[in-house]
Design a protein around this motif. Structure first.
Motif, PDB file in Angstrom:
ATOM      1  N   UNK A  29     -27.943 -11.084  -9.146  1.00  0.00           N
ATOM      2  CA  UNK A  29     -28.343 -11.298  -7.750  1.00  0.00           C
ATOM      3  C   UNK A  29     -28.363 -12.777  -7.393  1.00  0.00           C
ATOM      4  N   UNK A  30     -28.617 -13.632  -8.361  1.00  0.00           N
ATOM      5  CA  UNK A  30     -28.552 -15.068  -8.108  1.00  0.00           C
ATOM      6  C   UNK A  30     -27.119 -15.492  -7.802  1.00  0.00           C
ATOM      7  N   UNK A  31     -26.150 -14.889  -8.482  1.00  0.00           N
ATOM      8  CA  UNK A  31     -24.745 -15.197  -8.185  1.00  0.00           C
ATOM      9  C   UNK A  31     -24.394 -14.745  -6.769  1.00  0.00           C
ATOM     10  N   UNK A  32     -24.889 -13.579  -6.381  1.00  0.00           N
ATOM     11  CA  UNK A  32     -24.646 -13.078  -5.028  1.00  0.00           C
ATOM     12  C   UNK A  32     -25.295 -14.006  -4.000  1.00  0.00           C
ATOM     13  N   UNK A  33     -26.532 -14.392  -4.244  1.00  0.00           N
ATOM     14  CA  UNK A  33     -27.213 -15.261  -3.281  1.00  0.00           C
ATOM     15  C   UNK A  33     -26.599 -16.667  -3.263  1.00  0.00           C
ATOM     16  N   UNK A  34     -25.954 -17.083  -4.343  1.00  0.00           N
ATOM     17  CA  UNK A  34     -25.252 -18.375  -4.336  1.00  0.00           C
ATOM     18  C   UNK A  34     -24.056 -18.304  -3.394  1.00  0.00           C
TER      19      UNK A  34
END
Length: 138
Positions: A29-34
């Motif tokens: 999810x951090x990759x998505x939010x990045x």
């Protein structure tokens, strides 16, 4: 003579698996939010919240590893893995605050890959154990 794991042993491994899965999910999810950080106005807020959740998930992973090791006297290796993830998460937070994307992004990719490996390892049942449990049911 076949040794069956007790309910306490099974739940201990389940908590460790759940903590590893949660950490892996938060890293994804951090990759998505990045990506959202680069394309939307609310991406920075989501990435900041996600960073706190990911750090908490890394701490939960350490706790789960200690709880899996301590009562049963198993291998302390998962504690080393979990502590390594917590260290990487700490470095990741510092790099994010310092706005160093040239190191922050590759480290995030590395962390996700390592977390996937740890999750795969925790979900894989050794062949010997699977064979013993099948023969015990027969």
């Amino acid at each position: 003579m076949t040794v069956q794991p007790t309910a306490q042993q099974r739940s201990r491994f389940t908590f460790l698996q759940a903590a590893t899965a949660l950490q892996t999910l938060t890293l994804f999810l951090q990759a998505v939010s990045a990506g959202l950080l680069l394309s939307t106005s609310y991406g920075e807020l989501l990435h900041g919240i996600g960073a706190r959740v990911m750090y908490g998930a890394s701490m939960l992973y350490v706790l789960a590893a200690v709880l899996a090791w301590r009562p049963g006297g198993g291998s302390p290796r998962p504690i080393a893995y979990a502590s390594g993830f917590l260290l990487l998460a700490s470095v990741q937070v510092v790099l994010g605050i310092a706005h160093e994307p040239s190191v922050h992004v590759p480290l995030g990719v590395l962390m996700f890959g390592l977390s996937m490996l740890a999750l795969g390892r925790s979900l894989t049942v050794p062949q010997g154990a699977a064979g013993r449990s099948r023969s015990a049911r027969a």
